[in-house]
Design a protein around this motif. Structure first.
Motif, PDB file in Angstrom:
ATOM      1  N   ASP A   1      20.612 -27.354 -28.988  1.00 55.43           N
ATOM      2  CA  ASP A   1      19.782 -27.469 -30.182  1.00 55.43           C
ATOM      3  C   ASP A   1      20.527 -26.947 -31.408  1.00 55.43           C
ATOM      4  N   ALA A   2      19.850 -27.079 -32.533  1.00 58.10           N
ATOM      5  CA  ALA A   2      20.515 -26.726 -33.787  1.00 58.10           C
ATOM      6  C   ALA A   2      20.818 -25.235 -33.876  1.00 58.10           C
ATOM      7  N   ASP A   3      20.125 -24.414 -33.047  1.00 58.40           N
ATOM      8  CA  ASP A   3      20.415 -22.972 -33.021  1.00 58.40           C
ATOM      9  C   ASP A   3      21.579 -22.659 -32.089  1.00 58.40           C
ATOM     10  N   LEU A   4      22.208 -23.715 -31.605  1.00 60.11           N
ATOM     11  CA  LEU A   4      23.346 -23.595 -30.688  1.00 60.11           C
ATOM     12  C   LEU A   4      22.944 -22.904 -29.389  1.00 60.11           C
ATOM     13  N   ARG A   5      21.808 -23.344 -28.882  1.00 63.61           N
ATOM     14  CA  ARG A   5      21.366 -22.882 -27.564  1.00 63.61           C
ATOM     15  C   ARG A   5      21.266 -24.085 -26.651  1.00 63.61           C
ATOM     16  N   TYR A   6      21.618 -23.856 -25.365  1.00 67.37           N
ATOM     17  CA  TYR A   6      21.540 -24.945 -24.398  1.00 67.37           C
ATOM     18  C   TYR A   6      20.090 -25.222 -24.082  1.00 67.37           C
ATOM     19  N   ARG A   7      19.720 -26.479 -24.180  1.00 69.21           N
ATOM     20  CA  ARG A   7      18.365 -26.867 -23.808  1.00 69.21           C
ATOM     21  C   ARG A   7      18.374 -27.657 -22.524  1.00 69.21           C
ATOM     22  N   PHE A   8      19.473 -28.279 -22.233  1.00 69.61           N
ATOM     23  CA  PHE A   8      19.608 -28.980 -20.956  1.00 69.61           C
ATOM     24  C   PHE A   8      21.085 -28.972 -20.556  1.00 69.61           C
ATOM     25  N   VAL A   9      21.327 -28.687 -19.285  1.00 71.83           N
ATOM     26  CA  VAL A   9      22.710 -28.810 -18.793  1.00 71.83           C
ATOM     27  C   VAL A   9      22.662 -29.456 -17.419  1.00 71.83           C
ATOM     28  N   ASN A  10      23.699 -30.196 -17.078  1.00 70.59           N
ATOM     29  CA  ASN A  10      23.709 -30.758 -15.725  1.00 70.59           C
ATOM     30  C   ASN A  10      24.360 -29.758 -14.763  1.00 70.59           C
ATOM     31  N   SER A  11      24.382 -30.152 -13.494  1.00 66.64           N
ATOM     32  CA  SER A  11      24.758 -29.178 -12.454  1.00 66.64           C
ATOM     33  C   SER A  11      26.209 -28.699 -12.568  1.00 66.64           C
ATOM     34  N   HIS A  12      27.073 -29.481 -13.247  1.00 58.03           N
ATOM     35  CA  HIS A  12      28.484 -29.082 -13.321  1.00 58.03           C
ATOM     36  C   HIS A  12      28.678 -27.778 -14.079  1.00 58.03           C
ATOM     37  N   TYR A  13      27.697 -27.419 -14.892  1.00 57.89           N
ATOM     38  CA  TYR A  13      27.808 -26.137 -15.602  1.00 57.89           C
ATOM     39  C   TYR A  13      27.884 -24.983 -14.612  1.00 57.89           C
ATOM     40  N   GLU A  14      27.163 -25.161 -13.492  1.00 60.35           N
ATOM     41  CA  GLU A  14      27.175 -24.094 -12.479  1.00 60.35           C
ATOM     42  C   GLU A  14      28.587 -23.915 -11.933  1.00 60.35           C
ATOM     43  N   GLU A  15      29.301 -25.068 -11.683  1.00 62.79           N
ATOM     44  CA  GLU A  15      30.672 -24.992 -11.144  1.00 62.79           C
ATOM     45  C   GLU A  15      31.630 -24.373 -12.160  1.00 62.79           C
ATOM     46  N   TRP A  16      31.482 -24.773 -13.414  1.00 66.31           N
ATOM     47  CA  TRP A  16      32.420 -24.301 -14.436  1.00 66.31           C
ATOM     48  C   TRP A  16      32.210 -22.837 -14.780  1.00 66.31           C
ATOM     49  N   PHE A  17      30.900 -22.488 -14.940  1.00 60.68           N
ATOM     50  CA  PHE A  17      30.644 -21.168 -15.537  1.00 60.68           C
ATOM     51  C   PHE A  17      30.022 -20.174 -14.568  1.00 60.68           C
ATOM     52  N   GLY A  18      29.759 -20.622 -13.330  1.00 57.06           N
ATOM     53  CA  GLY A  18      29.252 -19.712 -12.302  1.00 57.06           C
ATOM     54  C   GLY A  18      27.859 -19.174 -12.629  1.00 57.06           C
TER      55      GLY A  18
ATOM     56  N   VAL B   1      19.339 -33.369 -38.287  1.00 57.52           N
ATOM     57  CA  VAL B   1      19.963 -33.176 -36.969  1.00 57.52           C
ATOM     58  C   VAL B   1      19.255 -32.017 -36.275  1.00 57.52           C
ATOM     59  N   GLU B   2      18.683 -32.311 -35.111  1.00 55.16           N
ATOM     60  CA  GLU B   2      17.946 -31.275 -34.399  1.00 55.16           C
ATOM     61  C   GLU B   2      18.744 -30.691 -33.249  1.00 55.16           C
ATOM     62  N   GLY B   3      19.760 -31.358 -32.911  1.00 58.15           N
ATOM     63  CA  GLY B   3      20.595 -30.874 -31.806  1.00 58.15           C
ATOM     64  C   GLY B   3      21.658 -31.910 -31.518  1.00 58.15           C
ATOM     65  N   PHE B   4      22.373 -31.719 -30.436  1.00 62.66           N
ATOM     66  CA  PHE B   4      23.386 -32.732 -30.084  1.00 62.66           C
ATOM     67  C   PHE B   4      23.640 -32.746 -28.583  1.00 62.66           C
ATOM     68  N   VAL B   5      24.049 -33.927 -28.160  1.00 61.86           N
ATOM     69  CA  VAL B   5      24.382 -34.110 -26.742  1.00 61.86           C
ATOM     70  C   VAL B   5      25.887 -33.928 -26.608  1.00 61.86           C
ATOM     71  N   THR B   6      26.306 -33.216 -25.586  1.00 64.69           N
ATOM     72  CA  THR B   6      27.756 -33.072 -25.377  1.00 64.69           C
ATOM     73  C   THR B   6      28.145 -33.656 -24.033  1.00 64.69           C
ATOM     74  N   LEU B   7      29.232 -34.382 -24.034  1.00 67.29           N
ATOM     75  CA  LEU B   7      29.840 -34.890 -22.800  1.00 67.29           C
ATOM     76  C   LEU B   7      31.245 -34.326 -22.779  1.00 67.29           C
ATOM     77  N   VAL B   8      31.544 -33.535 -21.767  1.00 70.51           N
ATOM     78  CA  VAL B   8      32.859 -32.886 -21.726  1.00 70.51           C
ATOM     79  C   VAL B   8      33.514 -33.173 -20.381  1.00 70.51           C
ATOM     80  N   SER B   9      34.741 -33.699 -20.410  1.00 72.11           N
ATOM     81  CA  SER B   9      35.439 -33.867 -19.127  1.00 72.11           C
ATOM     82  C   SER B   9      36.753 -33.099 -19.147  1.00 72.11           C
TER      83      SER B   9
END
Ligand code: ADP
Length: 713
Positions: A184-201, A267-275
């Motif tokens: 969101d615009a406050d730079l907080r995660y509102r949704f993440v997929n499961s890969h975040y668990e692998e990357w960030f534990g 702009v209320e937020g943004f979607v990120t795709l990171v590989s």
């Protein structure tokens, strides 16, 4: 007939009157429907126990929290307030609610506003049906009718369909090999997929609501800040970057940030795709490396092919090696040279890629002289010339300090410094164990360094060059041998013809003389001349026979005790008349005791050859012959005062057919000295000459004075 509903006979009463005590609370708190009371500012004022329990909260956990924090999509809260505040009831709105365990639960929401007498929004009532409780109807697609609410099951069918869609979306998001998040615009995660668990534990539920700064760490956050600023300004951003994440470590990423705008365009937020393209990058650089190797291999093959072609084309190895040296550059070096042994000399063929100055420097230097004052036992470290060592060497890292240490003198060190050589390989041109020369190649200004592959290629190149050098030399020798043979045959022809013609003339005149009154005296004179010519002919024939005998190793010595002085006297006696005729005065000095076990005929032959030459080339001047005994050797010295021999011819005249005079002025086959040396060698002795042009010549034969029993072989 239609069935009319029965009219109730009960009197009209209020709801609380009709329900029993506590029924309403039970109804509100425990029904299947989730109930929410939301203040106009979006804060939850009340939640029923059923909803709190379904989501795993206690009721008071939720009271006072913004409704947005309970919804996966924060926008839903705004929308509900906005629409209901405007007097529009919300029906069948699909929403994902965030459970206490971080999971998202699908609900179907109905919402309506409670307004005061002035029509101001007091609060919003929300009814939430847990869509996950419904039987799965994944195959039932919501129809237009069901969405319009035509049947009692319509909201459930829709919720179920929505739930399936959400689940599918989640599944897709989790199965994609990229990080997907909504921020969101406050730079907080509102949704993440499961890969975040692998990357960030961290569990997905922990990440939801967390700030970017907290999850990524300050360094990574700073490196991403420019892109975040851009996406928040409404720009879609695509970039590749190396990001040092706090937990996930340093990764090369490719990212897309897509802004999400609200109804007002903000702009209320943004979607990120990171590989993570670290592996991709590594593979790309490996591919690049492989391409380079392949390119290098092709260049090297081309060097070998071209060199083979050049080497096969001509038998002039000087020119050939120049071309090969040029071919080897710049693939195997920036500059380099061949050193080729030629007798006691070394011929240098130097080449430098586009640098004549270095080429001249190298051409004038003598690399083989490099000495190592402080070898320190490590010979290979000092092997800068395969010509010297006969072995290949690779020095991939050279510097001025090394040069100063290994150079034989300051000039050598200066030369090495001057070339700027930083890497060197040296390989021998070897043939049947002998080092014919060497090829030394250096990198300087290109900054490259040699590898084992380069060394192997240089060795291959050098072995082909060695074969070419040998072929060229054999060809040269064969050509020379043919030339020598032709010269020899013509000389031998002349030599044999001269006494034969003379002999023929003698016989002719003898025939004519038979009727002459002084026939007897004249015939005997002619006969004597004829016999001299026969002797000369037989000497020539003997010399010819000796060549094949000696060359084939069939020379056999008949050793017997001999007195050298006695043999010499006898030979001189045989030549007395000849000496007389040439007008040569003879001085003989024989010391006693010069005896040994020698082959008489062969010693006579040695003496004869030397005396014959002294008479032939002695200009009729005195000839001194001495026999000495000294330190285990008997010495025969024959000295004349004739034409002499120039220093450059003195070695050559002992070779087969070699002569230092013109056959027009002096007869001879060029075999006498060669035969003499072979015979002296066979006796284990030595033969030498001291002479100067026009100052006469002194030949000295030394024979070991061993006795018959002591002679070995
Ligand atoms: P040949 O005399 O038949 O030419 P030799 O083998 O005996 O062959 O001598 C080789 C060459 O050495 C001669 O052709 C001559 O040039 C040179 N030579 C030999 N002996 C003498 C000498 N005493 N003085 C000057 N030159 C000599």
């Amino acid at each position: 007939m239609s069935v009319q509903p029965q009219r109730s006979d009960h009197p009209v009463t209020t709801t609380s009157e009709r329900l029993g005590p506590g029924d309403l609370d039970d109804w509100l708190e425990s029904g299947d429907v989730g109930l929410l009371k939301v203040a106009p500012d979006g804060v939850i004022m009340w939640v029923n126990a059923a909803l709190a329990a379904t989501l795993g909260y206690l009721q008071h956990d939720l009271v006072g929290r913004p409704l947005a924090s309970l919804l996966a999509d924060a926008q839903t809260a705004d929308e509900l307030l906005h629409r209901t505040g405007a007097g529009v009831a919300v029906r069948n709105h699909a929403a994902l609610l965030r459970a206490q365990d971080g999971g998202l639960r699908p609900f179907t929401v109905h919402a309506s506003a409670r307004v005061d007498a002035q029509g101001r929004l007091e609060w919003v009532r929300c009814f939430l049906l847990d869509a996950a409780d419904r039987p799965r109807e994944s195959d039932v697609q919501p129809t237009a009718q069901s969405i319009a609410g035509a049947g009692p099951r319509a909201p459930q069918t829709l919720a179920s369909a929505m739930q399936n869609q959400d689940e599918r979306l989640l599944m897709i998001a989790d199965s994609l090999p990229v990080l997907i998040a909504y921020i969101d615009a406050d730079l907080r995660y509102r949704f993440v997929n499961s890969h975040y668990e692998e990357w960030f534990g961290r569990k997905r539920s922990e990440v939801h609501g967390m700030s970017l700064l907290e999850l990524l760490g300050p360094v990574a956050f700073e490196s991403l800040r420019p892109y975040i600023t851009r996406v928040l300004a409404g720009e879609s951003v695509t970039f590749e970057s190396v990001v040092p994440y706090r937990v996930a470590g340093v990764r090369v990423i490719r990212a897309n940030y897509v802004p999400q705008r609200g109804a007002d365009g903000k702009v209320e937020g943004f979607v990120t795709l990171v590989s993570d393209i670290s592996k991709e990058q590594k593979a790309a650089s490996e591919r690049e490396e492989l391409l380079k190797i392949e390119q290098h291999a092709r260049e090297r093959l081309a060097v070998l092919t071209k060199a083979t072609d050049v080497l096969a084309r001509t038998l002039d190895y000087d020119r050939t090696l120049e071309s090969v040296a040029a071919l080897a550059l710049p693939v195997l070096g920036d500059f380099g040279f061949f050193d080729i042994r030629e007798g006691d000399d070394v011929r240098r063929i130097a080449r430098a890629h586009h640098d004549d100055r270095i080429e001249n420097l190298l051409a004038q230097s003598s690399w083989s002289g490099v000495e190592a004052p402080d070898a320190g036992g490590d010979e290979s470290a000092l092997n800068l010339s395969a010509l010297r060592s006969g072995r290949s060497a690779l020095h991939a890292k050279l510097d001025d300090a090394f040069f100063a240490r290994i150079a034989s003198d300051p000039a050598q060190a200066a030369l090495l410094r001057e070339t700027g050589a930083r890497s060197l390989i040296t390989v021998p041109l070897a043939y049947q164990g002998a080092t014919l020369g060497s090829l030394t190649l250096m990198y300087g200004w290109s900054g490259r360094h040699h590898s084992e592959h380069d060394l192997a290629l240089a060795e291959e190149l050098a072995s082909r060059c060695a074969a070419a050098v040998i072929n060229a030399r054999l060809f040269k020798e064969a050509r020379e041998a043919i030339g020598v043979r032709d010269d020899f045959l013509s000389i031998a022809g002349h030599e044999l013809r001269t006494p034969l013609t003379a002999l023929q003339l003698q016989i002719l005149s003898i025939t004519k003389m038979t009727n002459h009154p002084d026939a007897a005296t004249k015939i005997s004179e002619r006969a004597e001349k004829a016999s001299r010519n026969v002797l000369r002919l037989s000497n020539l024939v003997n010399e010819l026979l000796d060549i094949s005998r000696i060359s084939a190793g069939r020379l056999k010595l008949e050793r017997a005790p001999l007195e050298l002085g006695e043999v010499v006297r006898e030979v001189l006696a045989r030549h007395a008349e000849e000496l007389n005729r040439q007008g040569c005065e003879l001085k003989l000095d024989v010391a006693p005791g010069a005896s040994g076990a020698w082959d008489r005929v062969r010693v006579e032959q040695i003496t004869t050859n030397l005396i014959a030459n002294a008479m032939k080339y002695g200009k009729g001047k005195p000839i001194e012959v001495r026999v000495e005994r000294e330190d285990g050797v008997a010495r025969l010295i024959v000295r004349d005062h004739g034409i002499g021999i120039s220093p450059e011819d003195q070695q050559r005249i002992f070779q087969r057919f070699e002569r230092a005079v013109s056959s027009r002025h002096f007869g001879g086959l060029g075999l006498g000295l060669w035969i003499a040396r072979q015979l002296v060698d066979a006796h284990g002795g030595t033969i030498r000459v001291h002479s100067e042009q026009d100052r006469g010549a002194t030949f000295e034969v030394a024979l070991p004075v061993a006795h018959v029993g002591e002679v070995v072989a």
